[in-house]
Write an enzyme that holds these catalytic residues in place. Structure first.
Site, short mmCIF file in Angstrom:
data_model
loop_
_atom_site.label_atom_id
_atom_site.label_comp_id
_atom_site.label_asym_id
_atom_site.label_seq_id
_atom_site.Cartn_x
_atom_site.Cartn_y
_atom_site.Cartn_z
N LYS A 1 0.75 -1.31 -0.02
CA LYS A 1 0.00 -0.03 -0.03
C LYS A 1 0.85 1.22 -0.01
O LYS A 1 1.63 1.55 1.12
CB LYS A 1 -1.09 -0.02 1.01
CG LYS A 1 -1.96 1.35 1.14
CD LYS A 1 -2.95 1.31 2.32
CE LYS A 1 -3.98 2.10 2.00
NZ LYS A 1 -3.50 3.74 1.72
N ASP B 1 2.03 5.00 -0.08
CA ASP B 1 1.42 6.20 0.76
C ASP B 1 1.71 7.57 -0.26
O ASP B 1 2.57 8.12 -0.14
CB ASP B 1 2.44 6.54 2.01
CG ASP B 1 1.47 7.27 2.82
OD1 ASP B 1 0.52 7.67 2.67
OD2 ASP B 1 2.22 7.55 4.04
N GLU C 1 3.36 1.99 4.81
CA GLU C 1 2.09 2.31 5.16
C GLU C 1 1.51 0.77 5.58
O GLU C 1 0.58 1.07 6.47
CB GLU C 1 1.47 3.06 4.28
CG GLU C 1 -0.09 3.35 4.95
CD GLU C 1 -1.06 4.35 3.75
OE1 GLU C 1 -1.72 4.97 4.37
OE2 GLU C 1 -0.44 4.31 2.86
#
Length: 297
Positions: free
Chosen positions: A20, A22, A164
């Site tokens: 994921k 950021d 993240e």
């Protein structure tokens, strides 16, 4: 399409796992002769990222729709605070001055359309196979977001690298535009940083929350307020000590609107906070005070 948040990961052969990133969610639309960029709120962002539009133009196709995350890397890690400066830039005349200082990259993780063919009903794995052939490995701006089979391994790797979190995606899932869907799920690592107290909100002369600041190249910036995590003893100590650091005006260039009485202070007290993520407004989401450090020199 957006992932549904959850608190823990799971391992399954029917799912794949991605980092994921950021950054700023962005759709890139390529049509003959032009590229248009739109963020998650469907706001046009084409002028903000000229290096991205140039890279999409050079793809070996005449039309496509890409989905991904615009990021800025700093010391090998995504820096949301810096990409936010590009995203929130209000004066386009300042863009040339920051292109070199804040270069962006586009982490592409889905393909919605290619040469007029709608791919959103295709399984995710099919879309990713086509996408892998479209993104040139030599590009310095466009990057294919890697997919992994080992979810727990990726989770641990992202923790060690202070990223993240991860997104878990069902391999056979279609793309559900404009909605959150459980066939995509995200799990985030809590993050920590050391901020500086630039003021406090008070009620009946008692400290309620700390106004947090961060020093950047352009000066001090307000990044949110934290009251959660403060013990009664800490509130009493702050109430007693901070008036000696009082200043008449805020040191930050973007002070928040005052909901309570505000005491501005000299930026010397360091505050360790835990938070979920950065908001699109450049503030911390759900910050919690976890400790204090000695005053900055």
């Amino acid at each position: 399409m957006e992932p549904v948040p959850r608190t823990e990961i799971f391992a399954s052969e029917d799912w794949l796992y991605q980092v994921k990133w950021d950054g700023i969610r962005m759709l890139a639309f390529l049509q003959p002769g032009q590229v248009e960029l739109f963020n998650r709120k469907q706001r046009r962002r084409t002028p903000w990222y000229p290096e991205l539009t140039e890279a999409v133009t050079e793809l070996d196709c005449t039309s496509t729709v890409l989905d991904g995350e615009v990021i800025v890397l700093r010391e090998g890690r995504p820096d949301f605070f810096r990409v936010l400066k590009r995203e929130l830039l209000s004066d386009p005349h300042r863009l040339p001055a920051i292109l070199g200082r804040i270069p962006v990259q586009y982490m592409v993780f889905d393909l919605l359309s290619l040469e007029g063919r709608n791919l959103m009903e295709e399984p995710l794995t099919s879309r990713l196979e086509i996408l892998a052939q479209l993104i040139p490995p030599s590009s310095s701006t466009l990057h294919l977001c890697d997919s992994f089979d080992d979810g727990p391994g990726l989770w641990e790797a992202t923790r060690q690298q202070q990223l993240e979190g991860i997104v878990m995606k069902e391999r056979k899932s279609p793309y559900h535009p404009g909605r959150k869907h459980p066939s995509w799920q995200k799990v985030k690592h809590f993050q920590t940083l050391t901020a500086t107290a630039v003021g406090v909100f008070t009620r009946d002369h008692q400290v309620q929350s700390i106004l947090l600041g961060r020093k950047e190249e352009e000066g001090w910036t307000y990044i949110g307020r934290a009251g959660s995590g403060l013990s009664e003893r800490e509130r009493n100590l702050l109430t007693e000590v901070l008036p000696s650091l009082k200043r008449e005006s805020p040191v930050v260039v973007n002070p928040p609107s005052a909901r309570l009485h505000t005491l501005w202070v000299e930026p010397v007290l360091r505050v360790e906070v835990r938070y979920l993520e950065w908001t699109p407004h450049g503030t911390l989401r759900s910050p919690t005070v976890i400790g204090f450090r000695l005053p900055a020199s």
